[in-house]
Design an enzyme around this catalytic site. Sequence first.
Site, PDB file in Angstrom:
ATOM      1  N   ARG A 121       0.813  -1.220   0.000  1.00  0.00           N
ATOM      2  CA  ARG A 121       0.000   0.000   0.000  1.00  0.00           C
ATOM      3  C   ARG A 121       0.841   1.262   0.000  1.00  0.00           C
ATOM      4  O   ARG A 121       0.469   2.265  -0.594  1.00  0.00           O
ATOM      5  CB  ARG A 121      -0.925   0.006   1.229  1.00  0.00           C
ATOM      6  CG  ARG A 121      -2.088  -0.967   1.147  1.00  0.00           C
ATOM      7  CD  ARG A 121      -3.093  -0.695   2.253  1.00  0.00           C
ATOM      8  NE  ARG A 121      -2.531  -0.864   3.575  1.00  0.00           N
ATOM      9  CZ  ARG A 121      -2.674  -1.961   4.311  1.00  0.00           C
ATOM     10  NH1 ARG A 121      -3.333  -2.993   3.829  1.00  0.00           N
ATOM     11  NH2 ARG A 121      -2.148  -2.026   5.521  1.00  0.00           N
TER      12      ARG A 121
ATOM     13  N   LYS B 221       7.053   7.842  15.941  1.00  0.00           N
ATOM     14  CA  LYS B 221       5.929   7.330  15.137  1.00  0.00           C
ATOM     15  C   LYS B 221       5.051   6.391  15.966  1.00  0.00           C
ATOM     16  O   LYS B 221       3.831   6.359  15.808  1.00  0.00           O
ATOM     17  CB  LYS B 221       6.467   6.602  13.898  1.00  0.00           C
ATOM     18  CG  LYS B 221       5.396   5.922  13.023  1.00  0.00           C
ATOM     19  CD  LYS B 221       4.315   6.895  12.555  1.00  0.00           C
ATOM     20  CE  LYS B 221       3.522   6.364  11.367  1.00  0.00           C
ATOM     21  NZ  LYS B 221       2.972   5.039  11.500  1.00  0.00           N
TER      22      LYS B 221
ATOM     23  N   ASN C 259       1.047   6.842  16.622  1.00  0.00           N
ATOM     24  CA  ASN C 259      -0.009   5.872  16.385  1.00  0.00           C
ATOM     25  C   ASN C 259      -0.813   5.585  17.648  1.00  0.00           C
ATOM     26  O   ASN C 259      -2.015   5.329  17.580  1.00  0.00           O
ATOM     27  CB  ASN C 259       0.587   4.574  15.824  1.00  0.00           C
ATOM     28  CG  ASN C 259       0.930   4.699  14.356  1.00  0.00           C
ATOM     29  OD1 ASN C 259       1.170   5.794  13.861  1.00  0.00           O
ATOM     30  ND2 ASN C 259       0.973   3.584  13.654  1.00  0.00           N
TER      31      ASN C 259
ATOM     32  N   GLU D  56      -3.177   8.312  17.761  1.00  0.00           N
ATOM     33  CA  GLU D  56      -4.180   8.051  16.715  1.00  0.00           C
ATOM     34  C   GLU D  56      -5.279   7.129  17.239  1.00  0.00           C
ATOM     35  O   GLU D  56      -6.469   7.358  16.985  1.00  0.00           O
ATOM     36  CB  GLU D  56      -3.469   7.424  15.518  1.00  0.00           C
ATOM     37  CG  GLU D  56      -4.338   7.089  14.340  1.00  0.00           C
ATOM     38  CD  GLU D  56      -3.517   6.371  13.281  1.00  0.00           C
ATOM     39  OE1 GLU D  56      -3.701   5.144  13.140  1.00  0.00           O
ATOM     40  OE2 GLU D  56      -2.677   7.024  12.633  1.00  0.00           O
TER      41      GLU D  56
END
Length: 325
Positions: free
Chosen positions: A10, A190, A194, A197
Site C-alpha cells: 500500500r 511514530k 499511532n 491516533e
Amino acid sequence: MQLGVIGLGRMGGNISLRLMKAGHKVSVFDRNAAAVQKLAKEGATSGSDLKSLVETLKAPRAVWVMLPSGAITEETITELGTLLQPGDTIIDGGNTFYKDDIRRAKALAAKKIHYVDVGTSGGVWGLERGYCMMIGGPAEEVKRLDPIFKTLAPGLGNIDRTEGRGKNRDPRPEEGYMYVGPAGSGHFVKMVHNGIEYGLMQAYAEGFDVLANKSSDALQEDERFTINIPDVAEVWRRGSVVSSWLLDLTASALSENETLSEFSGHVDDSGEGRWTIEAAIEEAVPVPVLSASLFARFRSRSGNTFGEKLLSAMRNKFGGHVEQH
C-alpha cells in the site's frame, strides 16, 4: 538520487512512484512479481531478488525496506547486511519496534553499514499528499539522503505557519519531516503518534455512537432525536475545534454509507498502540486514554457497536486496512 525499495504494498509502491515522478531513479523488488512489473512499466528498474536489486545500485547505496514489522523485515535487513558494503545505508520505513532498530543499528555499524529508521505516516494517500516522516539514525547520513525525504514529504502546502516559531529552527518539520535523533528515535516518535491516533479515533467513534443512539426506544419519546450523522460529520469539518483529517475521512465514509453496514466493527491493532503503552509503563507515565482505546479494540472482537464500525471505516479510509474475520 538513486534508491532501492523493497516491499511494494500500500505504501511502498506509492513511495516509489512519488520519487520517480520527481526524477529520482528507483530500483524495486517484491515477492509479488506483478507489483514489480507494475512499477517497471512506470520506469523503475526491477530486481528478481535482493542480490540483483543491490547490483542495480551504485555506491554509496541506499535501500528502503517497506515491509510489515516482524520476521519478514528482520530477515530482509539481515540479508541486506550481507549484500551491502561499508558506507551503504539501510532505511526501514515500516512500523518497526524502536528497540529492534537500536539492536540492528549496532549490528550493522560493526560492518560500517548505516541504519536509518523512518516512521512514515500517510497511508494510501501518500502519493498525492506526501508522507509525514520522523527520522532516526546518523545525522550526516540523514543529511545526505535529504533529497529523498524532501521529495516524499508534503512540503509547506497551504497549512498556516505556526505563530512564534523562530527562524533559527530546523526548517524540515515545516516541510513535514524531521530528524529526531539516533537510531530508534524516529520509530519511537511514530509509535507514540499511532498511540495518539488510537485515542483520537476512539473519541470520534464513541461520540458518534452517542449521536446514533439518541433515537433509542430506551429513551423517553420526547427526548429522542433522529440525528443526521453524515451531516454532523460534515458540519464539524468546517470551523469546528474537533476538525481534523481523521474527521474528513469519517465524513467520507459516512457519506458513502451512513449505516456502515459493510463493516463488522471488528477492529485490529497493528502493534504500535501496545508498544506505546509499554513505553508509558517503563517511564511511569499515565496514559488512561491511550490504554482505554487499545482495550476497546480488544473488546470489539466479541460483538460490535456503531462506534466500532466507525473505527473500522476510518482505518479503511486512511490506511486501506481491511477487516480480518
